[in-house]
Design an enzyme around this catalytic site. Structure first.
Site, PDB file in Angstrom:
ATOM      1  N   CYS A 173       0.016   3.856   2.609  1.00 43.12           N
ATOM      2  CA  CYS A 173       0.434   3.371   3.934  1.00 43.12           C
ATOM      3  C   CYS A 173       1.887   3.762   4.209  1.00 43.12           C
ATOM      4  O   CYS A 173       2.225   4.158   5.324  1.00 43.12           O
ATOM      5  CB  CYS A 173       0.289   1.855   4.041  1.00 43.12           C
ATOM      6  SG  CYS A 173      -1.396   1.250   3.872  1.00 43.12           S
TER       7      CYS A 173
ATOM      8  N   CYS B 117       0.837  -1.207   0.000  1.00 38.26           N
ATOM      9  CA  CYS B 117       0.000   0.000   0.000  1.00 38.26           C
ATOM     10  C   CYS B 117       0.873   1.258   0.000  1.00 38.26           C
ATOM     11  O   CYS B 117       1.502   1.588   1.008  1.00 38.26           O
ATOM     12  CB  CYS B 117      -0.909  -0.051   1.228  1.00 38.26           C
ATOM     13  SG  CYS B 117      -1.817   1.450   1.579  1.00 38.26           S
TER      14      CYS B 117
END
Length: 91
Positions: A19, A16
């Site tokens: 993230c 991600c």
């Protein structure tokens, strides 16, 4: 989740991109708020039971708890001023 104070859980994944952008902000939050906030990270993929118990729909997900009870959540990346406002609203 049994911690008696304020806890911020960052649910993330290695794949991600947003993230990875949030990771330094978790360090910032931990150092800025010190003893007033415990910051934890939960990697979503190897922890599906915990992830599902938190009912995470998107990553990154920030879930804020006080005394084990969910106060607020935010899914998706945010900038430092947004994170500060998110945390300050619940301190």
């Amino acid at each position: 989740m049994e911690y008696p104070g304020l806890v911020l859980v960052d649910v993330w994944a290695t794949w991600c991109g947003p993230c990875r952008l949030m990771a330094p902000l978790m360090d910032w939050a931990a150092s800025t708020y010190g003893e007033g906030l415990k910051v934890g990270k939960l990697e979503a993929d190897p922890n599906p039971t915990s992830r599902d118990a938190l009912q995470v729909q998107g990553l990154p997900a920030l879930v804020l708890f006080r005394n084990g009870q969910e106060l607020a959540r935010h899914e998706g990346a945010m900038a430092q001023p947004q994170l500060k406002a998110f945390l300050d609203a619940h301190l």
